[in-house]
Design a protein around this motif. Structure first.
Motif, PDB file in Angstrom:
ATOM      1  N   LEU A   1       0.902  -1.227  -0.066  1.00 14.57           N
ATOM      2  CA  LEU A   1       0.105  -0.107  -0.141  1.00 14.57           C
ATOM      3  C   LEU A   1       0.892   1.218  -0.123  1.00 14.57           C
ATOM      4  O   LEU A   1       0.431   2.392  -0.540  1.00 14.57           O
TER       5      LEU A   1
ATOM      6  N   LYS B   1       3.493   1.498  -1.747  1.00 17.41           N
ATOM      7  CA  LYS B   1       4.083   1.366  -3.147  1.00 17.41           C
ATOM      8  C   LYS B   1       5.687   1.348  -3.034  1.00 17.41           C
ATOM      9  O   LYS B   1       6.538   2.145  -3.560  1.00 17.41           O
TER      10      LYS B   1
ATOM     11  N   LYS C   1      -1.193   3.642  14.056  1.00 21.25           N
ATOM     12  CA  LYS C   1      -0.211   4.385  13.373  1.00 21.25           C
ATOM     13  C   LYS C   1       0.430   4.248  12.020  1.00 21.25           C
ATOM     14  O   LYS C   1       0.584   5.010  11.312  1.00 21.25           O
TER      15      LYS C   1
ATOM     16  N   LEU D   1      -1.133   2.122   9.692  1.00 24.29           N
ATOM     17  CA  LEU D   1      -2.346   2.377   9.022  1.00 24.29           C
ATOM     18  C   LEU D   1      -2.406   3.975   8.553  1.00 24.29           C
ATOM     19  O   LEU D   1      -2.417   4.296   7.407  1.00 24.29           O
ATOM     20  N   TYR D   2      -2.462   4.788   9.415  1.00 21.35           N
ATOM     21  CA  TYR D   2      -2.412   6.053   9.296  1.00 21.35           C
ATOM     22  C   TYR D   2      -1.434   6.642   8.324  1.00 21.35           C
ATOM     23  O   TYR D   2      -1.713   7.452   7.440  1.00 21.35           O
TER      24      TYR D   2
ATOM     25  N   THR E   1       0.446   5.044   6.303  1.00 23.05           N
ATOM     26  CA  THR E   1       0.426   4.621   5.087  1.00 23.05           C
ATOM     27  C   THR E   1      -0.610   5.071   4.353  1.00 23.05           C
ATOM     28  O   THR E   1      -0.273   5.501   3.053  1.00 23.05           O
ATOM     29  N   PHE E   2      -1.678   5.548   4.729  1.00 22.08           N
ATOM     30  CA  PHE E   2      -2.764   5.934   4.098  1.00 22.08           C
ATOM     31  C   PHE E   2      -2.677   7.460   3.675  1.00 22.08           C
ATOM     32  O   PHE E   2      -2.900   7.813   2.453  1.00 22.08           O
ATOM     33  N   ASP E   3      -2.527   8.190   4.754  1.00 16.34           N
ATOM     34  CA  ASP E   3      -2.121   9.713   4.467  1.00 16.34           C
ATOM     35  C   ASP E   3      -0.843  10.250   5.415  1.00 16.34           C
ATOM     36  O   ASP E   3      -1.323  10.658   6.363  1.00 16.34           O
TER      37      ASP E   3
ATOM     38  N   GLU F   1       0.819  12.693   5.494  1.00 13.66           N
ATOM     39  CA  GLU F   1       1.044  14.346   5.715  1.00 13.66           C
ATOM     40  C   GLU F   1       0.148  14.448   6.805  1.00 13.66           C
ATOM     41  O   GLU F   1       0.481  14.968   7.898  1.00 13.66           O
TER      42      GLU F   1
ATOM     43  N   ALA G   1      -1.261  12.237   8.934  1.00 12.32           N
ATOM     44  CA  ALA G   1      -0.708  11.557   9.969  1.00 12.32           C
ATOM     45  C   ALA G   1       0.497  12.242  10.606  1.00 12.32           C
ATOM     46  O   ALA G   1       0.429  12.214  12.059  1.00 12.32           O
TER      47      ALA G   1
ATOM     48  N   LYS H   1      -5.744  -6.958  -1.741  1.00  5.84           N
ATOM     49  CA  LYS H   1      -6.260  -5.293  -1.950  1.00  5.84           C
ATOM     50  C   LYS H   1      -7.520  -5.572  -2.885  1.00  5.84           C
ATOM     51  O   LYS H   1      -8.338  -4.748  -2.663  1.00  5.84           O
TER      52      LYS H   1
ATOM     53  N   ALA I   1     -10.639  -7.217  -0.553  1.00  2.17           N
ATOM     54  CA  ALA I   1     -10.841  -6.782   0.868  1.00  2.17           C
ATOM     55  C   ALA I   1     -12.114  -5.644   0.379  1.00  2.17           C
ATOM     56  O   ALA I   1     -11.836  -4.933  -0.508  1.00  2.17           O
TER      57      ALA I   1
ATOM     58  N   PHE J   1     -10.295  -2.042   5.171  1.00  3.12           N
ATOM     59  CA  PHE J   1      -9.048  -2.180   5.525  1.00  3.12           C
ATOM     60  C   PHE J   1      -8.802  -3.280   6.277  1.00  3.12           C
ATOM     61  O   PHE J   1      -7.700  -4.166   6.437  1.00  3.12           O
TER      62      PHE J   1
ATOM     63  N   MET K   1      -7.850  -6.730   5.129  1.00 12.37           N
ATOM     64  CA  MET K   1      -6.663  -6.742   4.495  1.00 12.37           C
ATOM     65  C   MET K   1      -5.783  -7.963   4.771  1.00 12.37           C
ATOM     66  O   MET K   1      -5.233  -8.896   4.167  1.00 12.37           O
TER      67      MET K   1
END
Lengths: 218, 270
Positions: free
Chosen positions: B35, B37, B154, B156-157, B159-161, B163, B165, B211, B214, B217, B220
């Protein structure tokens, strides 16, 4: 009036290229401020510098009267990033996005669905991020920022991907949030948005790395 | 030898235990790597580790340990320079791992004679897995369980977003160091299964399949682990009965199952 944000003599570079040149401005508590600027004007750098994501080459930033640190930023600021900055195919639901913010901030104003319901969007809760429209995602990001009850809301290009109706909803919503005493800073490249808002907002224009125009109205 | 007899063979039991642990570790960690990348980072670390393996073989001293040192240093190097250089990160990884892989080849060339153990590092040898390999895998397994328990939200956050985070108060840079160092450790202990060249597949294929399947999340990691376990067990047994290299067979099974998942997800979308 006491200041929510004060930016003093801030200079920032991208590599060796100057992006922010001696920026000075302050935002009073309860203000709505628009920062206008075209592509490459430095507005994203300015916002990232305020948010602590970019370290300024010189100058200082104060938030609610205190020197800016990650802890202070986390305590006072709610951030709504550009929707295009977030991976839309990330396998996560709206409920998980907002719940995550609640868990990490250890507070959840109005619950997970509360702020979504203020813009009649609680039906989005179980949806996957990839199944949201641009406007719906924007509302989710605003709801995420509001659950922590921030004193200052900073939004980066919140009007991208919004049609006229969604834009009017957003302006109404921001007005409502502002009336709760929150300071709002909106970064946008779109002058037409600014023309539609009340005349008593502050508008800063960032051009060629300088914050060189300060107006009360446009 | 039939399946029942095979399951009583110590080498096969060790392969199954080791395979199960490695499948769980790589499939769960792979979710965050995929996730974010960052599969190219894990590929780079795996290839760079050849320098450590080669040095170990030349010096007759713990190739896996030296590979781990090289891998961890590579992970630290990449994480440090990721935001501190104008060179694109994929170029930086390409340059550094090519250099270390080439260095590994040069070192191998220095040690005379045929080196059968080198082939087991390059292509894996799950049927030659030892109890000490399994013990090390179990230790890493528990480190990952503890890390996921305390850092899951933490991670997950971030990884997702990333900035947002940071603004939420998360030390995203420290988390990135932790994730990349853990990835390098997992890669090295997984080399025994599929080898340096194919190890990234264990991290990337189950997580990418998860991915596609699911709906949120929280599904996953469980889906990724189930996919990784099924592929691993089918691969191990298939390689024995059809007499093919186990590591490559596991990866081929993962590839075929991924194709099925991809088709299912396309059908479901339509």
């Amino acid at each position: 009036m006491s200041k929510a944000i004060e930016v003093k003599n801030v200079n920032a570079t991208y590599g060796k290229l100057p992006v922010l040149h001696d920026i000075n401005f302050s935002v009073n508590k309860g203000d709505i401020v628009y920062i206008l600027g075209g592509n490459g004007s430095g507005k994203s750098t300015l916002i990232k510098t305020i948010l602590g994501l970019i370290k300024p080459k010189s100058g200082s930033i104060e938030i609610m009267g205190q020197p800016s640190t990650q802890k202070i930023i986390s305590k006072y600021i709610g951030y709504v990033p550009q929707t295009t900055f977030v991976e839309r195919d990330f396998p996560i639901t709206v409920e998980e996005i907002i719940q995550l913010e609640c868990n990490l901030a250890r507070q959840c104003d109005l619950g997970v669905s509360g702020h979504l319901s203020t813009f009649d969007s609680e039906h989005l809760l179980k949806r996957k991020l990839s199944n949201l429209s641009g406007g719906e995602f924007q509302k989710v990001l605003i709801a995420r920022a509001l659950v922590t009850k921030p004193d200052i809301l900073i939004m980066d290009e919140p009007t991208n991907n919004l049609d006229q109706e969604a834009l009017e909803d957003l302006i109404t919503l921001l007005d409502k949030i502002n009336k709760q005493g929150k300071t709002i800073i909106i970064v946008t490249h779109d002058e037409t948005v600014v023309r539609q808002v009340d005349a008593d907002v502050k508008i800063f224009e960032l051009k060629n790395s300088y914050l060189n125009i300060l107006k009360k109205t446009i | 030898m039939d399946l029942i007899e095979l399951l009583q063979e110590p080498f096969m039991l060790r392969a199954i235990y080791g395979g199960i642990i490695i499948a769980i570790i790589t499939s769960s960690l792979g979710v965050f790597i995929t996730l974010k990348k960052q599969s190219y980072i894990s590929d780079g670390i795996a290839h760079a580790s050849l320098a450590g393996i080669a040095a170990g073989i030349l010096l007759s001293f713990q190739p896996i340990l030296l590979a781990m040192v090289v891998a961890v240093l590579m992970a630290i190097f990449i994480t440090y320079f990721r935001k501190r250089t104008s060179i694109a990160i994929d170029s930086l990884i390409g340059i550094s791992y090519s250099f270390l892989f080439a260095l590994g080849i040069l070192i191998i060339n220095l040690s005379p004679g045929f080196k059968p153990e080198l082939f087991s590092f390059l292509f894996g040898s799950i049927l030659g897995i030892t109890w000490s390999d399994i013990t090390i895998s179990v230790i890493v397994f528990f480190i990952i369980i503890v890390a996921l328990k305390f850092l899951y939200k933490k991670l997950l956050y971030a990884t997702f977003d990333p900035e947002a985070a940071y603004i939420r108060g998360i030390n995203t840079e420290a988390l990135e160091y932790f994730l990349n160092i853990l990835t390098s450790v997992v890669i090295i202990i997984s080399i025994k299964i599929v080898g340096v060249i194919l190890v990234t597949a264990l991290l990337v294929i189950p997580a990418t399949a998860a991915k596609l399947l699911a709906q949120k999340f929280s599904q996953m990691i469980p889906i990724s682990i189930i996919f990784g376990l099924i592929s691993m067990l089918i691969g191990i047994f298939a390689s024995y009965f059809i007499d093919t290299p186990p590591g490559a067979t596991v990866v081929i099974v993962e590839g075929i199952l991924f194709l099925l998942v991809f088709l299912i997800s396309k059908l479901r979308a339509n």
